[in-house]
Every structure is written in structure tokens, then in C-alpha cells.
Design a protein around this motif. Structure first.
Motif, PDB file in Angstrom:
ATOM      1  N   VAL A 351      32.649  31.847  33.932  1.00  0.00           N
ATOM      2  CA  VAL A 351      32.133  30.714  34.710  1.00  0.00           C
ATOM      3  C   VAL A 351      31.640  31.203  36.071  1.00  0.00           C
ATOM      4  O   VAL A 351      30.543  30.842  36.524  1.00  0.00           O
ATOM      5  N   PHE A 352      32.435  32.033  36.737  1.00  0.00           N
ATOM      6  CA  PHE A 352      32.040  32.556  38.053  1.00  0.00           C
ATOM      7  C   PHE A 352      30.746  33.367  37.962  1.00  0.00           C
ATOM      8  O   PHE A 352      29.904  33.309  38.870  1.00  0.00           O
ATOM      9  N   LYS A 353      30.596  34.095  36.882  1.00  0.00           N
ATOM     10  CA  LYS A 353      29.366  34.886  36.713  1.00  0.00           C
ATOM     11  C   LYS A 353      28.165  33.975  36.510  1.00  0.00           C
ATOM     12  O   LYS A 353      27.098  34.182  37.091  1.00  0.00           O
ATOM     13  N   GLN A 354      28.338  32.934  35.689  1.00  0.00           N
ATOM     14  CA  GLN A 354      27.229  32.022  35.401  1.00  0.00           C
ATOM     15  C   GLN A 354      26.846  31.191  36.623  1.00  0.00           C
ATOM     16  O   GLN A 354      25.661  30.977  36.888  1.00  0.00           O
ATOM     17  N   VAL A 355      27.827  30.696  37.363  1.00  0.00           N
ATOM     18  CA  VAL A 355      27.556  29.777  38.470  1.00  0.00           C
ATOM     19  C   VAL A 355      27.235  30.524  39.764  1.00  0.00           C
ATOM     20  O   VAL A 355      26.309  30.151  40.493  1.00  0.00           O
ATOM     21  N   PHE A 356      27.985  31.592  40.039  1.00  0.00           N
ATOM     22  CA  PHE A 356      27.859  32.276  41.337  1.00  0.00           C
ATOM     23  C   PHE A 356      27.279  33.685  41.239  1.00  0.00           C
ATOM     24  O   PHE A 356      27.123  34.350  42.262  1.00  0.00           O
ATOM     25  N   ASN A 357      27.006  34.146  39.996  1.00  0.00           N
ATOM     26  CA  ASN A 357      26.589  35.533  39.779  1.00  0.00           C
ATOM     27  C   ASN A 357      27.618  36.500  40.349  1.00  0.00           C
ATOM     28  O   ASN A 357      27.296  37.535  40.935  1.00  0.00           O
ATOM     29  N   LEU A 358      28.881  36.125  40.177  1.00  0.00           N
ATOM     30  CA  LEU A 358      29.991  36.901  40.706  1.00  0.00           C
ATOM     31  C   LEU A 358      30.640  37.699  39.594  1.00  0.00           C
ATOM     32  O   LEU A 358      31.092  37.141  38.589  1.00  0.00           O
ATOM     33  N   ASN A 359      30.661  39.023  39.746  1.00  0.00           N
ATOM     34  CA  ASN A 359      31.307  39.902  38.781  1.00  0.00           C
ATOM     35  C   ASN A 359      32.662  40.348  39.328  1.00  0.00           C
ATOM     36  O   ASN A 359      32.868  40.421  40.541  1.00  0.00           O
ATOM     37  N   ASN A 360      33.574  40.641  38.409  1.00  0.00           N
ATOM     38  CA  ASN A 360      34.878  41.191  38.793  1.00  0.00           C
ATOM     39  C   ASN A 360      35.611  40.299  39.805  1.00  0.00           C
ATOM     40  O   ASN A 360      36.069  40.757  40.852  1.00  0.00           O
ATOM     41  N   ALA A 361      35.690  39.007  39.486  1.00  0.00           N
ATOM     42  CA  ALA A 361      36.385  38.075  40.377  1.00  0.00           C
ATOM     43  C   ALA A 361      37.862  38.423  40.473  1.00  0.00           C
ATOM     44  O   ALA A 361      38.483  38.933  39.534  1.00  0.00           O
ATOM     45  N   ASP A 362      38.430  38.164  41.632  1.00  0.00           N
ATOM     46  CA  ASP A 362      39.851  38.397  41.875  1.00  0.00           C
ATOM     47  C   ASP A 362      40.679  37.476  40.964  1.00  0.00           C
ATOM     48  O   ASP A 362      40.427  36.268  40.910  1.00  0.00           O
ATOM     49  N   PRO A 363      41.650  38.002  40.221  1.00  0.00           N
ATOM     50  CA  PRO A 363      42.481  37.158  39.344  1.00  0.00           C
ATOM     51  C   PRO A 363      43.145  35.995  40.084  1.00  0.00           C
ATOM     52  O   PRO A 363      43.322  34.916  39.509  1.00  0.00           O
ATOM     53  N   ASP A 364      43.498  36.202  41.354  1.00  0.00           N
ATOM     54  CA  ASP A 364      44.112  35.107  42.117  1.00  0.00           C
ATOM     55  C   ASP A 364      43.144  33.947  42.305  1.00  0.00           C
ATOM     56  O   ASP A 364      43.528  32.771  42.226  1.00  0.00           O
ATOM     57  N   ASP A 365      41.869  34.271  42.576  1.00  0.00           N
ATOM     58  CA  ASP A 365      40.867  33.212  42.714  1.00  0.00           C
ATOM     59  C   ASP A 365      40.632  32.500  41.387  1.00  0.00           C
ATOM     60  O   ASP A 365      40.397  31.284  41.361  1.00  0.00           O
ATOM     61  N   CYS A 366      40.707  33.262  40.286  1.00  0.00           N
ATOM     62  CA  CYS A 366      40.582  32.651  38.953  1.00  0.00           C
ATOM     63  C   CYS A 366      41.715  31.654  38.726  1.00  0.00           C
ATOM     64  O   CYS A 366      41.495  30.530  38.250  1.00  0.00           O
ATOM     65  N   MET A 367      42.933  32.077  39.057  1.00  0.00           N
ATOM     66  CA  MET A 367      44.095  31.201  38.878  1.00  0.00           C
ATOM     67  C   MET A 367      43.965  29.935  39.712  1.00  0.00           C
ATOM     68  O   MET A 367      44.250  28.824  39.244  1.00  0.00           O
ATOM     69  N   LYS A 368      43.519  30.090  40.946  1.00  0.00           N
ATOM     70  CA  LYS A 368      43.386  28.938  41.839  1.00  0.00           C
ATOM     71  C   LYS A 368      42.307  27.970  41.347  1.00  0.00           C
ATOM     72  O   LYS A 368      42.477  26.750  41.411  1.00  0.00           O
ATOM     73  N   PHE A 369      41.194  28.523  40.862  1.00  0.00           N
ATOM     74  CA  PHE A 369      40.126  27.666  40.337  1.00  0.00           C
ATOM     75  C   PHE A 369      40.627  26.871  39.140  1.00  0.00           C
ATOM     76  O   PHE A 369      40.380  25.662  39.037  1.00  0.00           O
ATOM     77  N   LYS A 370      41.326  27.547  38.229  1.00  0.00           N
ATOM     78  CA  LYS A 370      41.855  26.840  37.063  1.00  0.00           C
ATOM     79  C   LYS A 370      42.840  25.750  37.486  1.00  0.00           C
ATOM     80  O   LYS A 370      42.853  24.655  36.905  1.00  0.00           O
ATOM     81  N   PHE A 371      43.636  26.029  38.503  1.00  0.00           N
ATOM     82  CA  PHE A 371      44.599  25.037  38.992  1.00  0.00           C
ATOM     83  C   PHE A 371      43.874  23.805  39.533  1.00  0.00           C
ATOM     84  O   PHE A 371      44.271  22.665  39.259  1.00  0.00           O
ATOM     85  N   ILE A 372      42.801  24.009  40.270  1.00  0.00           N
ATOM     86  CA  ILE A 372      42.004  22.888  40.788  1.00  0.00           C
ATOM     87  C   ILE A 372      41.460  22.055  39.636  1.00  0.00           C
ATOM     88  O   ILE A 372      41.546  20.813  39.648  1.00  0.00           O
ATOM     89  N   CYS A 373      40.916  22.735  38.619  1.00  0.00           N
ATOM     90  CA  CYS A 373      40.384  22.017  37.455  1.00  0.00           C
ATOM     91  C   CYS A 373      41.472  21.222  36.750  1.00  0.00           C
ATOM     92  O   CYS A 373      41.267  20.063  36.360  1.00  0.00           O
ATOM     93  N   ASP A 374      42.638  21.828  36.590  1.00  0.00           N
ATOM     94  CA  ASP A 374      43.738  21.142  35.912  1.00  0.00           C
ATOM     95  C   ASP A 374      44.179  19.896  36.672  1.00  0.00           C
ATOM     96  O   ASP A 374      44.506  18.872  36.069  1.00  0.00           O
TER      97      ASP A 374
END
Length: 469
Positions: A351-374
Motif C-alpha cells: 500500500v505504501f509503495k502504491q500510494v506514496f512510492n515508498l519502498n522499504n517502509a519501517d515495520p513500526d510505521d506499518c504497524m501504526k498504519f494498520k492500527f489506525i485502519c483497524d
């Protein structure tokens, strides 16, 4: 790794999106009060939930047989279905999807329904049933006031439609007139219903205890079976039957202030930037059309407060995209990443790659994004569970099945559970419930209404013949 203090800050930041027990109790009370207002003849005009009478008073037994047509109009495509009911709750169906161009979406009502009638004619010819007299059920998923089973006055267009000479007109008569203008088209439109009613009827075909229909997709709405003595606006000539389906139109709940205590700045932003500002407040808080946009707004503020992407080199780029591209996060993302967990987070990273063209996102930011969605999805499921509880208790049966359809419910793996969390807390202890996924409710349900109408007609015809003997 995120520190405990960072996670605590994020949870505190999101706290306004996590309803307290007191807030949910207030939501339940406000919703039930609006239902009572909607049913009353003197109070209906002041209700946000208009509780429209559907005039559907007969229900499938599962023994229906024969061929029936269904027309499902609710977006930029419409469907025509041929349903073959075989008894024992069995059915076969053939479906064809037709596109509506900008021309039809913004044409006159006559042009729109002439095009639909043309497609209907093509379909019955393709299926070689053009010589048969076919009853048709019409699913029309736009706000209407029904004055009979096959008569419905359009209140307003939604979903990008803007056909002239239609608002305030009888949609049933317009379709019947278009069919009459097609030589050789032998179709009798016998019922108009919306997708929630179709969902309830479709599930009732398999389980007669289905007393509630629910749609959680792009939009959100519900219907339920009500006792006719509670329907003050129902003409006495329809009170010879004990029950009737009520189209709650609960997407409008909150227009009279019933959800103010849960309304956040994010919700206010979504409403202010919508094409129907001040309308469909509940729907904007819980439905698929808006959840992705809520996540975008929450994420933007979280980034600005250094709660997410604080160490990311592309932080400004991410902020620019979140600021300048409304709807850049689609609601389907919330379902896609729901099962993503662990150190690698492949789905969130995609998702980060598609929306932000962001590669190798920090796992902590991934966890936080999923938490916001949940948090956004859980708020939706919990709120809908509360309002569903009001309907289960209003139906007052020892056991009620809730027929459900819609992409959010179908696709998000946790949505059913989030609804049950609050259903279990607010449904009266004397009542039990369960949920059933609808099999093409908006299509099959329309055909079933046509079948039930036809069955009722044949029974009355047979009775009159016996009386004449």
C-alpha cells in the motif's frame, strides 16, 4: 522498534475514535428514539430515519417456482437477472451487466428508462423468454417514498445520477411507460424495492427467521419487519396483513443531531467536503465510501504530530500526497491489510509503495498504519452493531436472522466480529440473533418479491373463481 510511550501516544491520539460504553448507550437510545419518530404519523417529519413503508407484506416460503425477472439499478452499471425458482429454496440465475454512460446518468428520465427497457428487451430475447409473460421485481437503490408495492416517488438522486424530470415523479410509472413503448416486450413490473429489502427477502427464502436486512458497502442502510399496528402512516387497507418491511434509511441518522457525541473533526471534514453536506451523517461515519478518506485525514494529522513516519526520509513527500490528494487511500485497503501482521508487513508495504512510492517502509510505521485502519473499521462495526441491536429488539422475536450484503462486510475479515461485539451487549437477553451472508440480495430478492406477488395474485384469483362457482 516502537517504544511503549510512542504506542501510548498513538492510542491516546486515536481515543476519540474509540467509543466508550456511555457513548454507545447514548447512540442506542438516540437511534431507538428516531425509529419511534419515523414510524409515527405526527413525528415522522421530524425524524432523521424516515422509516419508509415498502409495502412488502408477504414473504417467501422457499417453495416458490417459476421464472422471474429482476432489474437492479443502483450505480453506473445495472443488472438484469433471470431467476428460475425451483422450490426447496433452490434457484438458478442468469445475470447480464449493462453500463450506463455519462449520457444516461445525466439524461432525461424518459431517455434513461427507454435505454433500460431496450436492454431488458435484448436480454429476454437472448434468453429466449421473450414470448413469455414475465413478472419483474425492480431494485431501485435511491431514496424514494413508496405509495404502493410498485409505486415510488423519487426523493433525490445520489451516486452521480442527475436525470432531469424525475425527482418527485413516480419511478414505477416511468419504467412501466418505457416498457409499454417497446413493441413485443411482455414484462409486468410488479414491485419496487431497495437493496436492503432485497437482501432480507433473499435470506428469508433460505431462512424464514430473517427479519432484518443490512447493506454495508459503498453505502449503509437497513430494513426490518414491523408489526402493522405500529405503522401509523400505513393506510388501513394494508392492515389486513400482520407485518410489513420498513426501509429505515438509517444513513440519514444523525442529521437531527443523534450522533453529535461521536462526531469528530475527521467526520466533520468528510461531511464538509462531500457533495451532500449535512446529509447521510451516519453513513459517512460507517460506510465504505468514506472509511478510506477518514484514514487519510487521521494519518495526515498523525504524521504532522510525529506519531507516524517521524524518521522517514520521504516524510514531506508523504505529507504532500496526504494533503493534496483526497481519497488517495481507498477503503478496500482497510480490508486488504486486515490480516497483515508480523515483522515484514508485505501487504501494508505494498500500500505504501502504491500510494506514496515508498519502498522499504519501517515495520513500526506499518504497524501504526494498520492500527489506525483497524480503529476506523472497528468504530464502524461497533456503531452498526448498536443500531442493529435496536432493530433486533424492535422486531421482538425470540430469534432473528440478519441478512447482510455489501463489499465491506464481505471483504473485511473482522467486520462481522466487530458488529457482534456490540450486538451481544445491546440485544435484549430474551432475544437471540445470527447473521447470514446474502446470496445476491439486490437481484434475487427482487425476483423473490415478484414471485411472492405473483403467488398472492394467483391465490386470490383461485379464491375468486371458487366464490363465483
Amino acid at each position: 522498534m516502537s517504544t511503549t510511550s510512542e504506542l501510548t501516544r498513538l492510542r491516546e491520539f486515536l481515543n476519540e475514535l474509540i467509543p466508550s460504553e456511555d457513548q454507545l448507550v447514548r447512540l442506542y437510545q438516540n437511534f431507538c428514539a428516531q425509529i419511534r419518530k419515523g414510524l409515527g404519523s405526527k413525528t415522522n417529519k421530524d425524524a432523521s430515519t424516515k422509516c419508509y413503508l415498502t409495502y412488502v407484506q408477504d414473504f417467501p416460503t422457499g417453495n416458490e417456482t417459476g421464472k422471474y425477472l429482476a432489474l437492479d439499478l443502483g450505480g453506473s452499471k445495472f443488472r438484469v437477472l433471470l431467476i428460475h425458482l425451483k422450490g426447496d429454496s433452490e434457484a438458478e440465475q442468469i445475470t447480464k451487466i449493462y453500463d450506463l454512460t455519462e449520457r444516461e446518468l445525466h439524461s432525461t428520465g424518459v431517455e434513461l428508462f427507454d435505454y433500460i427497457a431496450k436492454c431488458l428487451h435484448e436480454f429476454v430475447c437472448e434468453q429466449k423468454v421473450d414470448n413469455e409473460h414475465m413478472p419483474l421485481g425492480f431494485t431501485f437503490s435511491f431514496p424514494c417514498v413508496q405509495t404502493g408495492l410498485s409505486r415510488a416517488t423519487l426523493v433525490r438522486w445520489t451516486k452521480g445520477f442527475n436525470c432531469s424530470d424525475t425527482v418527485g415523479e413516480d419511478i414505477g410509472l416511468m419504467l412501466k411507460a418505457a416498457i409499454a413503448r417497446r413493441p413485443g416486450l411482455r414484462i409486468d413490473m410488479v414491485a419496487i424495492l431497495n437493496d436492503t429489502t432485497g437482501t432480507q427477502m433473499s435470506c428469508a427464502h433460505r431462512n424464514p427467521s430473517c427479519h432484518i436486512g443490512l447493506i454495508v458497502g459503498t453505502g449503509c442502510n437497513a430494513c426490518y419487519t414491523e408489526k402493522v399496528e405500529n405503522c401509523e402512516r400505513l393506510d388501513s387497507k394494508y392492515k389486513d396483513k400482520p407485518k410489513i418491511i420498513i426501509n429505515v434509511e438509517w444513513g440519514a441518522f444523525g442529521e437531527k443531531g443523534g450522533v453529535d457525541h461521536l462526531f469528530t473533526d475527521y467526520d466533520r471534514n468528510v461531511d464538509q467536503n462531500s457533495i451532500n453536506r449535512g446529509s447521510q451523517i451516519f453513513e459517512k461515519m460507517v460506510s465504505g465510501m468514506y472509511m478510506g478518506e477518514l484514514v487519510r485525514l487521521i494519518l495526515l494529522r498523525a504524521v504532522n504530530e510525529n506519531l507516524v513516519f517521524a524518521q522517514c526520509k520521504l516524510r514531506k513527500h508523504i505529507t504532500d500526497i496526504l494533503t493534496k490528494k483526497p481519497h488517495c487511500i481507498e477503503t478496500k485497503v482497510l480490508s486488504d491489510i486486515a490480516n497483515d501482521r508480523g515483522d515484514d508487513w508485505p501487504l501494508v508495504k505494498d500500500v505504501f509503495k502504491q500510494v506514496f512510492n515508498l519502498n522499504n517502509a519501517d515495520p513500526d510505521d506499518c504497524m501504526k498504519f494498520k492500527f489506525i485502519c483497524d480503529v476506523v473499521v472497528k468504530r464502524s462495526g461497533n456503531m452498526i452493531g448498536v443500531t442493529l441491536s435496536g432493530l433486533v429488539n424492535k422486531v421482538g422475536e425470540s430469534f432473528s436472522v440478519i441478512g447482510v450484503d455489501g463489499t465491506v462486510y464481505r471483504c473485511h475479515p473482522n467486520f462481522d466480529g466487530y458488529m457482534r461485539e456490540t450486538l451481544d451487549r445491546f440485544v435484549d437477553k430474551d432475544y437471540k440473533y445470527d447473521m447470514m451472508l446474502s446470496e445476491d440480495g439486490s437481484g434475487r430478492g427482487a425476483a423473490l418479491v415478484a414471485a411472492v406477488v405473483h403467488r398472492d395474485y394467483m391465490e386470490r384469483k383461485s379464491l375468486n373463481a371458487k366464490l363465483r362457482q
